[in-house]
Design a protein around this motif. Structure first.
Motif, PDB file in Angstrom:
ATOM      1  N   ARG A 120      20.831 -56.465 -53.710  1.00  0.00           N
ATOM      2  CA  ARG A 120      20.462 -55.327 -52.875  1.00  0.00           C
ATOM      3  C   ARG A 120      18.994 -55.005 -53.120  1.00  0.00           C
ATOM      4  NH1 ARG A 120      23.326 -50.701 -54.564  1.00  0.00           N
ATOM      5  NH2 ARG A 120      23.355 -49.778 -52.487  1.00  0.00           N
ATOM      6  N   MET A 121      18.209 -55.008 -52.039  1.00  0.00           N
ATOM      7  CA  MET A 121      16.780 -54.742 -52.126  1.00  0.00           C
ATOM      8  C   MET A 121      16.516 -53.257 -51.928  1.00  0.00           C
ATOM      9  SD  MET A 121      13.515 -55.483 -52.263  1.00  0.00           S
ATOM     10  CE  MET A 121      13.354 -57.262 -52.069  1.00  0.00           C
ATOM     11  N   PRO A 122      15.838 -52.592 -52.893  1.00  0.00           N
ATOM     12  CA  PRO A 122      15.531 -51.173 -52.703  1.00  0.00           C
ATOM     13  C   PRO A 122      14.351 -50.970 -51.766  1.00  0.00           C
ATOM     14  CG  PRO A 122      14.722 -51.909 -54.831  1.00  0.00           C
ATOM     15  CD  PRO A 122      15.438 -53.078 -54.215  1.00  0.00           C
ATOM     16  N   TYR A 123      14.453 -49.941 -50.937  1.00  0.00           N
ATOM     17  CA  TYR A 123      13.374 -49.534 -50.043  1.00  0.00           C
ATOM     18  C   TYR A 123      13.053 -48.068 -50.288  1.00  0.00           C
ATOM     19  CZ  TYR A 123      13.651 -53.785 -47.185  1.00  0.00           C
ATOM     20  OH  TYR A 123      13.615 -55.089 -46.745  1.00  0.00           O
ATOM     21  N   TYR A 124      11.771 -47.759 -50.243  1.00  0.00           N
ATOM     22  CA  TYR A 124      11.317 -46.374 -50.313  1.00  0.00           C
ATOM     23  C   TYR A 124      11.018 -45.912 -48.897  1.00  0.00           C
ATOM     24  CZ  TYR A 124       8.305 -42.365 -51.366  1.00  0.00           C
ATOM     25  OH  TYR A 124       7.756 -41.109 -51.410  1.00  0.00           O
ATOM     26  N   ILE A 125      11.719 -44.887 -48.448  1.00  0.00           N
ATOM     27  CA  ILE A 125      11.572 -44.394 -47.081  1.00  0.00           C
ATOM     28  C   ILE A 125      10.793 -43.094 -47.104  1.00  0.00           C
ATOM     29  CG2 ILE A 125      12.793 -43.586 -45.022  1.00  0.00           C
ATOM     30  CD1 ILE A 125      14.666 -45.817 -47.350  1.00  0.00           C
ATOM     31  N   ARG A 126       9.721 -43.040 -46.333  1.00  0.00           N
ATOM     32  CA  ARG A 126       8.863 -41.859 -46.313  1.00  0.00           C
ATOM     33  C   ARG A 126       8.294 -41.661 -44.910  1.00  0.00           C
ATOM     34  NH1 ARG A 126       3.324 -44.158 -49.263  1.00  0.00           N
ATOM     35  NH2 ARG A 126       2.706 -45.551 -47.540  1.00  0.00           N
ATOM     36  N   PRO A 127       7.785 -40.464 -44.586  1.00  0.00           N
ATOM     37  CA  PRO A 127       7.113 -40.263 -43.295  1.00  0.00           C
ATOM     38  C   PRO A 127       5.893 -41.180 -43.175  1.00  0.00           C
ATOM     39  CG  PRO A 127       7.659 -38.152 -44.279  1.00  0.00           C
ATOM     40  CD  PRO A 127       7.925 -39.197 -45.328  1.00  0.00           C
ATOM     41  N   ARG A 128       5.688 -41.719 -42.010  1.00  0.00           N
ATOM     42  CA  ARG A 128       4.583 -42.654 -41.809  1.00  0.00           C
ATOM     43  C   ARG A 128       3.225 -41.983 -41.975  1.00  0.00           C
ATOM     44  NH1 ARG A 128       6.696 -45.852 -36.450  1.00  0.00           N
ATOM     45  NH2 ARG A 128       4.637 -46.829 -36.521  1.00  0.00           N
ATOM     46  N   ASP A 129       3.163 -40.665 -41.766  1.00  0.00           N
ATOM     47  CA  ASP A 129       1.888 -39.965 -41.922  1.00  0.00           C
ATOM     48  C   ASP A 129       1.685 -39.413 -43.330  1.00  0.00           C
ATOM     49  OD1 ASP A 129       3.636 -37.823 -42.017  1.00  0.00           O
ATOM     50  OD2 ASP A 129       2.827 -36.798 -40.252  1.00  0.00           O
ATOM     51  N   GLY A 130       2.623 -39.684 -44.247  1.00  0.00           N
ATOM     52  CA  GLY A 130       2.473 -39.248 -45.625  1.00  0.00           C
ATOM     53  C   GLY A 130       2.803 -37.790 -45.880  1.00  0.00           C
ATOM     54  N   SER A 131       3.337 -37.091 -44.896  1.00  0.00           N
ATOM     55  CA  SER A 131       3.630 -35.665 -45.053  1.00  0.00           C
ATOM     56  C   SER A 131       4.893 -35.447 -45.877  1.00  0.00           C
ATOM     57  CB  SER A 131       3.795 -35.000 -43.681  1.00  0.00           C
ATOM     58  OG  SER A 131       4.873 -35.598 -42.971  1.00  0.00           O
ATOM     59  N   LEU A 132       5.057 -34.215 -46.347  1.00  0.00           N
ATOM     60  CA  LEU A 132       6.278 -33.830 -47.047  1.00  0.00           C
ATOM     61  C   LEU A 132       7.394 -33.589 -46.041  1.00  0.00           C
ATOM     62  CD1 LEU A 132       5.093 -31.329 -49.790  1.00  0.00           C
ATOM     63  CD2 LEU A 132       6.180 -33.537 -50.166  1.00  0.00           C
ATOM     64  N   MET A 133       8.619 -33.778 -46.500  1.00  0.00           N
ATOM     65  CA  MET A 133       9.792 -33.519 -45.673  1.00  0.00           C
ATOM     66  C   MET A 133      10.587 -32.359 -46.252  1.00  0.00           C
ATOM     67  SD  MET A 133      11.280 -37.377 -45.150  1.00  0.00           S
ATOM     68  CE  MET A 133      11.338 -37.729 -46.914  1.00  0.00           C
ATOM     69  N   ALA A 134      11.489 -31.836 -45.455  1.00  0.00           N
ATOM     70  CA  ALA A 134      12.477 -30.880 -45.944  1.00  0.00           C
ATOM     71  C   ALA A 134      13.850 -31.363 -45.494  1.00  0.00           C
ATOM     72  CB  ALA A 134      12.206 -29.481 -45.405  1.00  0.00           C
ATOM     73  N   LYS A 145       9.548 -26.630 -37.405  1.00  0.00           N
ATOM     74  CA  LYS A 145       9.812 -25.527 -36.472  1.00  0.00           C
ATOM     75  C   LYS A 145      11.256 -25.045 -36.549  1.00  0.00           C
ATOM     76  CE  LYS A 145      10.774 -28.554 -32.491  1.00  0.00           C
ATOM     77  NZ  LYS A 145      12.242 -28.341 -32.544  1.00  0.00           N
ATOM     78  N   ASP A 146      12.135 -25.821 -37.197  1.00  0.00           N
ATOM     79  CA  ASP A 146      13.545 -25.459 -37.306  1.00  0.00           C
ATOM     80  C   ASP A 146      13.898 -24.871 -38.671  1.00  0.00           C
ATOM     81  OD1 ASP A 146      14.031 -26.470 -34.724  1.00  0.00           O
ATOM     82  OD2 ASP A 146      14.358 -28.502 -35.492  1.00  0.00           O
ATOM     83  N   TRP A 147      12.930 -24.777 -39.569  1.00  0.00           N
ATOM     84  CA  TRP A 147      13.241 -24.296 -40.915  1.00  0.00           C
ATOM     85  C   TRP A 147      13.815 -22.886 -40.904  1.00  0.00           C
ATOM     86  CZ3 TRP A 147       8.190 -26.041 -43.909  1.00  0.00           C
ATOM     87  CH2 TRP A 147       8.184 -27.436 -43.992  1.00  0.00           C
ATOM     88  N   ASP A 148      13.172 -21.979 -40.173  1.00  0.00           N
ATOM     89  CA  ASP A 148      13.649 -20.589 -40.149  1.00  0.00           C
ATOM     90  C   ASP A 148      15.058 -20.491 -39.579  1.00  0.00           C
ATOM     91  OD1 ASP A 148      11.443 -19.392 -41.327  1.00  0.00           O
ATOM     92  OD2 ASP A 148      10.397 -19.123 -39.421  1.00  0.00           O
ATOM     93  N   GLU A 149      15.314 -21.265 -38.535  1.00  0.00           N
ATOM     94  CA  GLU A 149      16.645 -21.221 -37.913  1.00  0.00           C
ATOM     95  C   GLU A 149      17.715 -21.694 -38.888  1.00  0.00           C
ATOM     96  OE1 GLU A 149      18.921 -22.790 -33.844  1.00  0.00           O
ATOM     97  OE2 GLU A 149      16.821 -23.337 -34.226  1.00  0.00           O
ATOM     98  N   TRP A 150      17.435 -22.774 -39.612  1.00  0.00           N
ATOM     99  CA  TRP A 150      18.403 -23.299 -40.578  1.00  0.00           C
ATOM    100  C   TRP A 150      18.656 -22.296 -41.704  1.00  0.00           C
ATOM    101  CZ3 TRP A 150      22.174 -26.527 -41.293  1.00  0.00           C
ATOM    102  CH2 TRP A 150      22.558 -26.899 -42.580  1.00  0.00           C
ATOM    103  N   LEU A 151      17.613 -21.643 -42.174  1.00  0.00           N
ATOM    104  CA  LEU A 151      17.744 -20.724 -43.304  1.00  0.00           C
ATOM    105  C   LEU A 151      18.359 -19.384 -42.922  1.00  0.00           C
ATOM    106  CD1 LEU A 151      14.335 -21.273 -45.167  1.00  0.00           C
ATOM    107  CD2 LEU A 151      16.586 -22.179 -45.788  1.00  0.00           C
ATOM    108  N   ASP A 152      18.411 -19.071 -41.648  1.00  0.00           N
ATOM    109  CA  ASP A 152      18.910 -17.771 -41.201  1.00  0.00           C
ATOM    110  C   ASP A 152      20.438 -17.741 -41.241  1.00  0.00           C
ATOM    111  OD1 ASP A 152      19.449 -15.341 -40.060  1.00  0.00           O
ATOM    112  OD2 ASP A 152      18.596 -15.815 -38.094  1.00  0.00           O
ATOM    113  N   CYS A 153      20.970 -17.391 -42.402  1.00  0.00           N
ATOM    114  CA  CYS A 153      22.425 -17.312 -42.559  1.00  0.00           C
ATOM    115  C   CYS A 153      22.954 -15.943 -42.154  1.00  0.00           C
ATOM    116  CB  CYS A 153      22.815 -17.600 -44.012  1.00  0.00           C
ATOM    117  SG  CYS A 153      22.383 -19.265 -44.582  1.00  0.00           S
ATOM    118  N   GLY A 154      22.074 -15.001 -41.893  1.00  0.00           N
ATOM    119  CA  GLY A 154      22.512 -13.667 -41.515  1.00  0.00           C
ATOM    120  C   GLY A 154      22.990 -13.582 -40.084  1.00  0.00           C
TER     121      GLY A 154
END
Length: 256
Positions: free
Chosen positions: A119-133, A177-186
């Motif tokens: 099994r060959m390991p691969y590192y998967i990341r955004p192509r622009d080098g940005s952080l993900m959530a 743009k979806d972070w606030d919507e996901w976090l809004d548990c109220g």
């Protein structure tokens, strides 16, 4: 699935991006847990959630969710991933889906591709080098003797075109743009945010072949994500909006 991931910046360095508050009761050493190249289940991970005041907070939890109703933490199965399709209904994740949704910051993650008997390991990341959530869930378990464990899980969904060449699942990567919507548990119930639990756009990520050293949980360091060959990439699907490429040739290593 998502069983190993990477977080390079320190938590303090990410504060401007995620806009969280650093709670003063957290020791500084715990909030400086970046530059980790092989994060595995049972280890501490950073999660960002929205408190009752609506302000984002960051904290460290154990990767591997322990349901609040579990009698014993030690005998509980290691729930480090939660399937997006069933999490709202499964007893292990139902309460967290309703009340404790979170963001899990990541620089990238690992997946393994079957190559004959190996099994060959691969590192998967955004192509622009940005952080993900990643979309995450968190829970607090209280023991009968008064012990307390904060824990969490990462949501997974079906693979996009790039990931399908490696595995049939991938972590849910939330658009900023979806972070606030996901976090809004109220005001947003699980069914209200179900549309966010979708595969990432086909052209968001690249998959880089890396050293088999990452197979060992004890391995760490920047050399784990050093590329051994050109990355695999996938172009946007025909129905995705994409700028005119002016008939540029596909990048080396492209799957499509």
């Amino acid at each position: 699935m998502c069983g190993r991931f990477v977080l390079v910046p320190s938590l303090r360095a990410m504060q401007n991006l995620f806009g969280y508050r650093v709670d003063p009761e957290y020791p500084a050493r715990l909030l400086d847990a970046g530059h980790r190249y092989n994060i595995a289940p049972t280890q501490p991970i950073a999660v960002i959630d929205a408190g009752l005041d609506g302000v984002r907070h960051v904290r460290l939890v154990r990767w591997g969710l322990i349901p609040s109703w579990a009698k014993e933490a030690k005998t509980q199965s290691l729930l480090f991933n939660a399937r997006a399709e069933t999490a709202a209904d499964k007893p292990s994740f139902r309460n967290a889906m309703r009340h404790r949704r979170s963001l899990v910051p990541a620089s990238g993650f690992y997946e393994w591709r079957k190559m004959g008997a190996s099994r060959m390991p691969y590192y998967i990341r955004p192509r622009d080098g940005s952080l993900m959530a990643f979309a995450g869930l968190s829970e607090t378990w209280l023991g009968a003797e008064g012990s307390e464990i904060d824990s969490g899980a990462i949501m997974t969904t079906s693979a996009n075109r790039l990931m399908a060449s490696l595995h049939d699942r991938m972590p849910v990567i939330l658009d900023p743009k979806d972070w606030d919507e996901w976090l809004d548990c109220g005001s947003r119930r699980p069914q209200d945010v179900a549309h966010l639990l979708r595969p990432a756009p086909d052209d968001l990520l690249e998959a880089i072949p890396v050293s088999e050293r990452v197979n060992s949980v004890g391995s760490d360091g920047e050399e784990l994500i050093a590329p051994l060959a050109e990355p695999l990439v996938a172009d946007a699907a025909p129905n995705e909006t994409k700028p005119d490429p002016d008939d540029e040739p596909p990048a080396q290593g492209s799957l499509f």
